[in-house]
Design a protein around this motif. Structure first.
Motif, PDB file in Angstrom:
ATOM      1  N   VAL A 296      -3.573   1.054  -2.067  1.00 15.05           N
ATOM      2  CA  VAL A 296      -3.440   2.427  -1.565  1.00 15.05           C
ATOM      3  C   VAL A 296      -3.670   3.402  -2.722  1.00 15.05           C
ATOM      4  N   PRO A 297      -4.482   4.453  -2.517  1.00 17.54           N
ATOM      5  CA  PRO A 297      -4.727   5.397  -3.615  1.00 17.54           C
ATOM      6  C   PRO A 297      -3.525   6.266  -3.945  1.00 17.54           C
ATOM      7  N   MET A 298      -3.433   6.642  -5.214  1.00 11.03           N
ATOM      8  CA  MET A 298      -2.335   7.483  -5.703  1.00 11.03           C
ATOM      9  C   MET A 298      -2.560   8.941  -5.294  1.00 11.03           C
ATOM     10  N   ILE A 299      -2.230   9.218  -4.048  1.00 11.50           N
ATOM     11  CA  ILE A 299      -2.193  10.606  -3.558  1.00 11.50           C
ATOM     12  C   ILE A 299      -0.888  10.706  -2.776  1.00 11.50           C
ATOM     13  N   LEU A 300      -0.445  11.905  -2.464  1.00 11.41           N
ATOM     14  CA  LEU A 300       0.862  12.035  -1.816  1.00 11.41           C
ATOM     15  C   LEU A 300       0.921  11.319  -0.467  1.00 11.41           C
ATOM     16  N   GLU A 301      -0.184  11.372   0.291  1.00 11.27           N
ATOM     17  CA  GLU A 301      -0.224  10.624   1.559  1.00 11.27           C
ATOM     18  C   GLU A 301      -0.093   9.125   1.284  1.00 11.27           C
ATOM     19  N   GLY A 302      -0.667   8.701   0.165  1.00 12.22           N
ATOM     20  CA  GLY A 302      -0.582   7.300  -0.234  1.00 12.22           C
ATOM     21  C   GLY A 302       0.845   6.903  -0.572  1.00 12.22           C
ATOM     22  N   ILE A 303       1.561   7.786  -1.232  1.00 11.70           N
ATOM     23  CA  ILE A 303       2.972   7.509  -1.567  1.00 11.70           C
ATOM     24  C   ILE A 303       3.783   7.327  -0.274  1.00 11.70           C
ATOM     25  N   LYS A 304       3.529   8.197   0.703  1.00 11.70           N
ATOM     26  CA  LYS A 304       4.227   8.066   1.995  1.00 11.70           C
ATOM     27  C   LYS A 304       3.900   6.714   2.638  1.00 11.70           C
ATOM     28  N   ALA A 305       2.621   6.342   2.547  1.00 11.87           N
ATOM     29  CA  ALA A 305       2.205   5.067   3.156  1.00 11.87           C
ATOM     30  C   ALA A 305       2.829   3.883   2.422  1.00 11.87           C
ATOM     31  N   ILE A 306       2.885   3.945   1.087  1.00 12.01           N
ATOM     32  CA  ILE A 306       3.487   2.844   0.308  1.00 12.01           C
ATOM     33  C   ILE A 306       4.957   2.682   0.704  1.00 12.01           C
ATOM     34  N   LYS A 307       5.663   3.798   0.844  1.00  8.00           N
ATOM     35  CA  LYS A 307       7.076   3.737   1.251  1.00  8.00           C
ATOM     36  C   LYS A 307       7.194   3.089   2.634  1.00  8.00           C
ATOM     37  N   HIS A 308       6.315   3.493   3.549  1.00 10.31           N
ATOM     38  CA  HIS A 308       6.329   2.922   4.897  1.00 10.31           C
ATOM     39  C   HIS A 308       6.082   1.411   4.839  1.00 10.31           C
ATOM     40  N   PHE A 309       5.062   1.016   4.059  1.00 11.83           N
ATOM     41  CA  PHE A 309       4.746  -0.417   3.947  1.00 11.83           C
ATOM     42  C   PHE A 309       5.928  -1.180   3.331  1.00 11.83           C
ATOM     43  N   ALA A 310       6.529  -0.597   2.284  1.00 12.25           N
ATOM     44  CA  ALA A 310       7.664  -1.265   1.618  1.00 12.25           C
ATOM     45  C   ALA A 310       8.805  -1.465   2.619  1.00 12.25           C
ATOM     46  N   ASP A 311       9.066  -0.460   3.435  1.00  6.13           N
ATOM     47  CA  ASP A 311      10.148  -0.551   4.428  1.00  6.13           C
ATOM     48  C   ASP A 311       9.848  -1.589   5.505  1.00  6.13           C
ATOM     49  N   ASN A 312       8.554  -1.921   5.646  1.00  2.00           N
ATOM     50  CA  ASN A 312       8.161  -2.864   6.701  1.00  2.00           C
ATOM     51  C   ASN A 312       7.670  -4.204   6.148  1.00  2.00           C
ATOM     52  N   GLY A 313       7.998  -4.474   4.896  1.00  3.47           N
ATOM     53  CA  GLY A 313       7.715  -5.798   4.314  1.00  3.47           C
ATOM     54  C   GLY A 313       6.265  -6.060   3.987  1.00  3.47           C
ATOM     55  N   ILE A 314       5.456  -4.998   3.857  1.00  7.60           N
ATOM     56  CA  ILE A 314       4.044  -5.170   3.488  1.00  7.60           C
ATOM     57  C   ILE A 314       3.880  -4.821   2.014  1.00  7.60           C
ATOM     58  N   LYS A 315       3.293  -5.744   1.253  1.00  6.74           N
ATOM     59  CA  LYS A 315       3.132  -5.541  -0.189  1.00  6.74           C
ATOM     60  C   LYS A 315       1.961  -4.605  -0.482  1.00  6.74           C
ATOM     61  N   THR A 316       2.112  -3.805  -1.553  1.00  5.11           N
ATOM     62  CA  THR A 316       1.089  -2.799  -1.872  1.00  5.11           C
ATOM     63  C   THR A 316       0.731  -2.803  -3.357  1.00  5.11           C
TER      64      THR A 316
END
Ligand code: G3P
Length: 217
Positions: free
Chosen positions: A88-108
């Motif tokens: 995931v690219p380092m942009i603010l939308e990406g940070i939101k997505a990384i948090k979502h993935f982390a909360d759902n057990g998807i590695k990033t």
């Protein structure tokens, strides 16, 4: 230190895997295009082909730049194979997505990181890996290895679990210096791995051992 190879070239991935010391693969849209892999279906198939060659983590990058698009794409990528890490690219939308993935057990793998501040955001969002691009910093007269040192210090201060994945590694000295600093992972071309074996004294010594053996046989 984990060794990843940074390519979408299957022959090079096979060669690195055959050495027995490969821990994973990173790719990006540019590396896919370089191999002539275009079109969504072909790209997805290529990720699976890579996963079937290596034992470790395989980074597959999202193309979307908005949260909803990244989540949809990332979930599709993660379902392809258990070894897939969603890049995931380092942009603010990406940070939101990384948090979502982390909360759902998807590695990033948070990519395109060029500063300590960006690395802190990635860690706080729960990225599995953070990818500072050291070669591209060197390209603009900025010390890429210094960024690895600074991120190491900050992550150790707070015991962040995100692994520092030194990316845009170009040569053997990058690998060695990253190991000294304490990068968790490095990703680079095959030559940055195989080059570590080279030493003229090894070649000279081996040649002499073989010549001396022949004298006695
Ligand atoms: O995979 C991302 C990164 O490693 C790119 O490297 O050589 O294109 O700067 P480079």
């Amino acid at each position: 230190m984990k060794f990843f190879i940074d390519t979408a070239n299957l022959d090079q991935i096979k060669e690195a895997q055959s050495l027995g010391i490969l821990d994973g693969v990173t790719t990006n849209p540019s590396l896919m295009a370089k191999e002539g892999i275009t079109g969504r279906e072909n790209i997805l198939k290529h990720y699976v082909d890579i996963c079937n060659i290596v034992d470790g983590d395989v980074s597959a990058e999202v193309i979307s730049t908005d949260f909803e698009g990244m989540v949809k794409e990332g979930e599709e990528l993660a379902e392809l194979h258990p070894q897939i890490i969603v890049k995931v690219p380092m942009i603010l939308e990406g940070i939101k997505a990384i948090k979502h993935f982390a909360d759902n057990g998807i590695k990033t793998n948070c990519t395109l990181v060029f500063s300590v501040g960006q690395a802190i955001l990635a860690a706080k969002a729960g990225a599995t890996y953070v990818s500072p691009f050291i070669g591209r910093l060197d390209d603009i007269s900025t010390d890429g290895l210094n960024l690895i040192s600074e991120i190491r210090e900050v992550y150790d201060n707070y015991n962040f679990q995100t692994e520092i994945l030194a990316a845009s590694v170009r040569h053997t000295m990058h690998v060695i210096e990253c190991a000294k600093i304490g990068a968790d992972v490095m990703t680079g071309p095959l030559s940055s791995i195989t080059g570590l074996a080279k030493h003229p004294l090894t070649d000279i010594g081996l040649e002499k051992f073989l010549a001396d053996y022949k004298k006695g046989n």
